[in-house]
Design a protein around this motif. Structure first.
Motif, PDB file in Angstrom:
ATOM      1  N   GLU A  14     -14.351 127.922  49.298  1.00  8.63           N
ATOM      2  CA  GLU A  14     -14.614 128.920  48.251  1.00  8.63           C
ATOM      3  C   GLU A  14     -13.280 129.434  47.703  1.00  8.63           C
ATOM      4  O   GLU A  14     -12.406 129.831  48.468  1.00  8.63           O
ATOM      5  N   ALA A  53     -12.714 132.173  45.815  1.00  9.03           N
ATOM      6  CA  ALA A  53     -12.550 133.634  45.849  1.00  9.03           C
ATOM      7  C   ALA A  53     -12.255 134.115  47.270  1.00  9.03           C
ATOM      8  O   ALA A  53     -12.306 133.332  48.227  1.00  9.03           O
ATOM      9  N   LEU A 112     -21.864 142.398  42.226  1.00  5.37           N
ATOM     10  CA  LEU A 112     -21.003 141.900  41.159  1.00  5.37           C
ATOM     11  C   LEU A 112     -21.803 141.074  40.153  1.00  5.37           C
ATOM     12  O   LEU A 112     -21.467 140.983  38.989  1.00  5.37           O
ATOM     13  N   GLY A 113     -22.856 140.441  40.642  1.00  4.78           N
ATOM     14  CA  GLY A 113     -23.692 139.611  39.769  1.00  4.78           C
ATOM     15  C   GLY A 113     -25.153 139.923  39.996  1.00  4.78           C
ATOM     16  O   GLY A 113     -25.595 141.058  39.785  1.00  4.78           O
ATOM     17  N   THR A 153     -28.826 140.862  41.112  1.00  2.00           N
ATOM     18  CA  THR A 153     -29.468 141.871  41.966  1.00  2.00           C
ATOM     19  C   THR A 153     -30.956 141.566  42.132  1.00  2.00           C
ATOM     20  O   THR A 153     -31.505 141.710  43.222  1.00  2.00           O
ATOM     21  N   VAL A 154     -31.586 141.149  41.033  1.00  2.52           N
ATOM     22  CA  VAL A 154     -33.039 141.008  41.040  1.00  2.52           C
ATOM     23  C   VAL A 154     -33.401 139.628  41.582  1.00  2.52           C
ATOM     24  O   VAL A 154     -32.992 138.605  41.027  1.00  2.52           O
ATOM     25  N   ARG A 214      -9.132 127.146  46.419  1.00  2.00           N
ATOM     26  CA  ARG A 214      -9.636 126.600  45.156  1.00  2.00           C
ATOM     27  C   ARG A 214      -9.346 125.102  45.087  1.00  2.00           C
ATOM     28  O   ARG A 214      -8.208 124.682  45.244  1.00  2.00           O
ATOM     29  N   VAL A 215     -10.357 124.321  44.874  1.00  2.00           N
ATOM     30  CA  VAL A 215     -10.195 122.865  44.780  1.00  2.00           C
ATOM     31  C   VAL A 215      -9.931 122.513  43.317  1.00  2.00           C
ATOM     32  O   VAL A 215     -10.690 122.937  42.436  1.00  2.00           O
ATOM     33  N   ASP A 245     -20.174 123.064  43.336  1.00  3.00           N
ATOM     34  CA  ASP A 245     -20.840 124.200  42.702  1.00  3.00           C
ATOM     35  C   ASP A 245     -19.922 124.707  41.587  1.00  3.00           C
ATOM     36  O   ASP A 245     -19.413 125.828  41.644  1.00  3.00           O
ATOM     37  N   ASN A 291     -16.804 129.998  37.465  1.00  3.55           N
ATOM     38  CA  ASN A 291     -18.026 129.445  36.855  1.00  3.55           C
ATOM     39  C   ASN A 291     -18.503 130.280  35.667  1.00  3.55           C
ATOM     40  O   ASN A 291     -19.337 129.809  34.892  1.00  3.55           O
ATOM     41  N   GLY A 335     -29.991 131.515  37.611  1.00  2.00           N
ATOM     42  CA  GLY A 335     -30.883 132.273  38.495  1.00  2.00           C
ATOM     43  C   GLY A 335     -30.466 132.042  39.935  1.00  2.00           C
ATOM     44  O   GLY A 335     -29.912 130.990  40.282  1.00  2.00           O
TER      45      GLY A 335
HETATM   46  C1  FAD Z   1     -23.564 139.846  36.163  1.00  5.46           C
HETATM   47  C2  FAD Z   1     -24.629 138.853  36.597  1.00  5.46           C
HETATM   48  C3  FAD Z   1     -25.918 139.299  36.797  1.00  5.46           C
HETATM   49  C4  FAD Z   1     -26.919 138.390  37.186  1.00  5.46           C
HETATM   50  N1  FAD Z   1     -28.157 138.862  37.479  1.00  5.46           N
HETATM   51  C5  FAD Z   1     -29.069 138.010  38.023  1.00  5.46           C
HETATM   52  C6  FAD Z   1     -30.248 138.514  38.591  1.00  5.46           C
HETATM   53  O1  FAD Z   1     -30.462 139.730  38.653  1.00  5.46           O
HETATM   54  N2  FAD Z   1     -31.146 137.622  39.114  1.00  5.46           N
HETATM   55  C7  FAD Z   1     -30.898 136.265  39.116  1.00  5.46           C
HETATM   56  O2  FAD Z   1     -31.744 135.497  39.602  1.00  5.46           O
HETATM   57  N3  FAD Z   1     -29.739 135.776  38.612  1.00  5.46           N
HETATM   58  C8  FAD Z   1     -28.825 136.606  38.086  1.00  5.46           C
HETATM   59  N4  FAD Z   1     -27.630 136.130  37.653  1.00  5.46           N
HETATM   60  C9  FAD Z   1     -27.431 134.663  37.590  1.00  5.46           C
HETATM   61  C10 FAD Z   1     -27.178 134.058  38.964  1.00  5.46           C
HETATM   62  O3  FAD Z   1     -26.390 134.909  39.728  1.00  5.46           O
HETATM   63  C11 FAD Z   1     -26.486 132.713  38.785  1.00  5.46           C
HETATM   64  O4  FAD Z   1     -27.277 131.888  37.960  1.00  5.46           O
HETATM   65  C12 FAD Z   1     -26.264 132.036  40.127  1.00  5.46           C
HETATM   66  O5  FAD Z   1     -25.436 132.821  40.954  1.00  5.46           O
HETATM   67  C13 FAD Z   1     -25.613 130.679  39.924  1.00  5.46           C
HETATM   68  O6  FAD Z   1     -25.338 130.165  41.188  1.00  5.46           O
HETATM   69  P1  FAD Z   1     -24.267 129.016  41.400  1.00  5.46           P
HETATM   70  O7  FAD Z   1     -24.282 128.694  42.844  1.00  5.46           O
HETATM   71  O8  FAD Z   1     -24.535 127.908  40.438  1.00  5.46           O
HETATM   72  O9  FAD Z   1     -22.850 129.626  40.952  1.00  5.46           O
HETATM   73  P2  FAD Z   1     -22.110 130.988  41.249  1.00  5.46           P
HETATM   74  O10 FAD Z   1     -22.987 131.985  41.859  1.00  5.46           O
HETATM   75  O11 FAD Z   1     -21.422 131.349  39.981  1.00  5.46           O
HETATM   76  O12 FAD Z   1     -21.014 130.589  42.338  1.00  5.46           O
HETATM   77  C14 FAD Z   1     -20.015 129.635  42.106  1.00  5.46           C
HETATM   78  C15 FAD Z   1     -18.976 129.787  43.201  1.00  5.46           C
HETATM   79  O13 FAD Z   1     -18.121 128.645  43.197  1.00  5.46           O
HETATM   80  C16 FAD Z   1     -16.779 129.072  43.354  1.00  5.46           C
HETATM   81  N5  FAD Z   1     -15.921 128.062  42.745  1.00  5.46           N
HETATM   82  C17 FAD Z   1     -15.938 127.642  41.458  1.00  5.46           C
HETATM   83  N6  FAD Z   1     -14.995 126.695  41.264  1.00  5.46           N
HETATM   84  C18 FAD Z   1     -14.394 126.497  42.471  1.00  5.46           C
HETATM   85  C19 FAD Z   1     -13.353 125.639  42.914  1.00  5.46           C
HETATM   86  N7  FAD Z   1     -12.753 124.791  42.067  1.00  5.46           N
HETATM   87  N8  FAD Z   1     -12.983 125.675  44.210  1.00  5.46           N
HETATM   88  C20 FAD Z   1     -13.612 126.522  45.077  1.00  5.46           C
HETATM   89  N9  FAD Z   1     -14.601 127.366  44.702  1.00  5.46           N
HETATM   90  C21 FAD Z   1     -14.983 127.353  43.415  1.00  5.46           C
HETATM   91  C22 FAD Z   1     -16.733 130.394  42.615  1.00  5.46           C
HETATM   92  O14 FAD Z   1     -15.631 131.183  43.021  1.00  5.46           O
HETATM   93  C23 FAD Z   1     -18.076 131.001  42.999  1.00  5.46           C
HETATM   94  O15 FAD Z   1     -17.981 131.703  44.210  1.00  5.46           O
HETATM   95  C24 FAD Z   1     -26.598 137.011  37.318  1.00  5.46           C
HETATM   96  C25 FAD Z   1     -25.288 136.577  37.148  1.00  5.46           C
HETATM   97  C26 FAD Z   1     -24.291 137.495  36.812  1.00  5.46           C
HETATM   98  C27 FAD Z   1     -22.870 137.023  36.713  1.00  5.46           C
END
Ligand code: FAD
Length: 466
Positions: A32, A34, A55-56, A58-59, A241-242, A256, A403, A449
């Motif tokens: 990860e 972060a 931070l992102g 909640t629901v 970070r990759v 991801d 992302n 989501g």
């Molecule tokens: C402000 C906000 C509010 C939201 N509210 C809702 C809600 O209430 N309900 C809901 O269902 N969804 C909500 N969403 C959407 C939901 O959170 C996202 O769709 C979901 O988290 C996507 O998941 P993911 O695993 O694809 O990516 P993310 O959750 O974005 O995670 C990606 C991770 O990969 C890491 N990463 C990226 N590139 C690299 C790299 N090169 N090397 C190492 N690590 C890396 C990042 O640091 C991050 O930690 C919200 C999003 C935000 C930002």
């Protein structure tokens, strides 16, 4: 770095993939970038000491309904339901309320109640078989013919722009405002196809599983997944970070990340590269978190019980605001999506609140005043309750999580085109042209989501390829 499988990124999709691979017996390394796990599931003290803010996400309606999470059986994660799933206050009349019960919701919609029951209500009654089809549009399916028929019926309305559905099917200011507020979660111009589907799906989930949140903050869910991974012998590392796939040494790599980062990670075959280059990101968000000295003083007291509040007024106003954003402008009266976690979960160190409005991708404009003015419109005296505030525009969001490109929280535009081509046109878009390398982020189906389905799909294909 050696392991059977390396997962890059710890959002819900990366975490689900890592746990599935570990449960299947793989030695998993999770990297990860972060300084904490969870991606958009992270929580932290953004305003005052002791105040827990998400931070992102909640629901957690998507998490609760998701076939990926339903199968995991995580320990230590408790979902808390607000008395009302969502509220949509209006200037000159009582707020529209989305209750857990479809019938109760329909009663508040007057002449539009029957349409609500026939659309969102029917989808909720169809239950998990329908949700599974919607969250796994490319399969694998084990659904009955009845579920396919229900999906086809849902799809007929879902494909419409929210504006068309509202004008054809709904008669009341309340019904039309409600569908606009729900559909605007898609971050699309509400005159675009599929926006009805996003709205009705969210409405249906309110009736099927509710719109709960995780007690203590969404981080608790991310931490439970990391704990599960570690209990299975997996390793999880932050601050890594990759940048290039060549840094990794494992037969399975699950990423991801979104197409922009993916492009920089390897020299892809030209067809795939062009597909990734064509991928489009959506609008960004401007997000505010507040520490309050008490609850928001809503003019309509019924709004106090809602976990989520849609601000922006009538259908026409919200359509205008979202059209402005899509056209690259800043609406002076933006649609605001607000979450008041204390309605369900008092264990966050006091009254915390967040809200965001949509802005053009990468916008540097400070929308604090526009967002707070929309809250004051329905809650006069709100600003007097603010002890501290924290703002994140697109640049800050992307700095915290790569992302969130240009502040796009959806991992890419959620248009009809990118529903079927996410990120490229393929029956298995989680697979990349490189053997053993898979993509799992919300830039793959079913899109944004906290459902983890992209991770579930990528891990399933990775295990099949072993
Ligand atoms: C402000 C906000 C509010 C939201 N509210 C809702 C809600 O209430 N309900 C809901 O269902 N969804 C909500 N969403 C959407 C939901 O959170 C996202 O769709 C979901 O988290 C996507 O998941 P993911 O695993 O694809 O990516 P993310 O959750 O974005 O995670 C990606 C991770 O990969 C890491 N990463 C990226 N590139 C690299 C790299 N090169 N090397 C190492 N690590 C890396 C990042 O640091 C991050 O930690 C919200 C999003 C935000 C930002």
């Amino acid at each position: 770095m050696g392991a059977d499988a390396v997962v890059v990124g710890s959002g819900p999709n990366g975490l689900v993939a890592a746990v599935m691979l570990a449960r299947a017996g793989c030695e998993v390394l999770l990297l990860e970038a972060a300084d904490g796990f969870g991606g958009a599931l992270r929580s932290g003290e953004l305003t005052l000491p002791g105040r827990v803010h998400d931070l992102g996400a909640t629901v957690m309606a998507m998490a609760l309904a998701s076939p990926a999470f339903r199968g995991l059986g995580l320990k230590g994660v408790e979902f808390a339901h607000p008395p009302v799933a969502a509220a949509h206050p209006l200037d000159d009349r009582p707020a529209v309320l989305v209750h857990r019960d479809a019938g109760h919701t329909a009663e508040g919609l007057g002449r539009d109640g029957a349409v609500w029951l026939a659309t969102a209500g029917a989808a909720a009654r169809a239950g998990f078989p329908l949700v599974d089809l919607l969250l796994k549009p490319l399969g694998p399916w084990r659904a009955s013919p009845r579920a396919f028929a229900q999906a086809a019926r849902f799809g007929a309305a879902a494909a419409l722009p929210a504006t068309t559905f509202a004008r054809r099917a709904l008669r009341t200011v309340e019904g039309r405002a409600l569908i606009a507020g729900l559909a605007a979660h898609s971050m699309l111009d509400l005159r675009s196809p599929l926006t009805t589907g996003y709205g009705l799906m969210l409405g249906a989930l309110a009736h099927l599983v509710g719109w709960p949140l995780v007690r203590g903050g969404s981080q608790v869910l991310a931490d439970a997944l990391v704990a599960e991974l570690r209990s299975l012998g997996g390793q999880a590392v932050t601050g890594h970070r990759v940048r290039r796939l060549a840094e990794l040494d494992a037969p399975i790599v699950v990423l991801d990340v979104t197409p922009r980062q993916l492009l920089a990670m390897a020299d892809w075959p030209s067809g795939y590269r062009r597909g990734l280059e064509r991928y489009r990101y959506g609008p960004g968000v401007f997000k505010l978190d507040w520490a309050l000295d008490g609850p928001v003083p809503w003019r309509d007291p019924a709004v106090a019980g809602a976990g989520t509040v849609h601000l922006g007024g009538t259908l026409e106003e919200i359509v205008l605001s979202e059209a402005e954003t899509t056209a690259g402008r800043h609406s002076p009266r933006p649609y605001v999506l607000l979450v008041q976690p204390y309605a369900a979960d008092p264990e966050r160190g006091g009254h915390t609140l967040w809200a965001y409005c949509h802005v053009p991708n990468g916008s540097p404009v400070d929308m604090t005043d526009a967002v707070e003015t929309q809250i004051e419109r329905y809650a006069p005296g709100f600003r007097d309750r603010v002890l501290a505030r924290h703002a994140m525009g697109p640049a800050e969001l992307e700095a915290a999580n790569p992302n969130l490109v240009g502040g796009d929280i959806g991992g890419g535009l959620t248009s009809l085109g990118q529903f079927v081509r996410r990120p490229v046109w393929s029956p298995a878009p989680w697979r990349t042209p490189l053997p053993g390398v898979f993509l799992c982020s919300s830039s793959t189906p079913p899109g944004p989501g906290a459902h983890g389905v992209g991770g579930w799909q990528a891990a399933r294909l990775a295990l099949r390829s072993r």
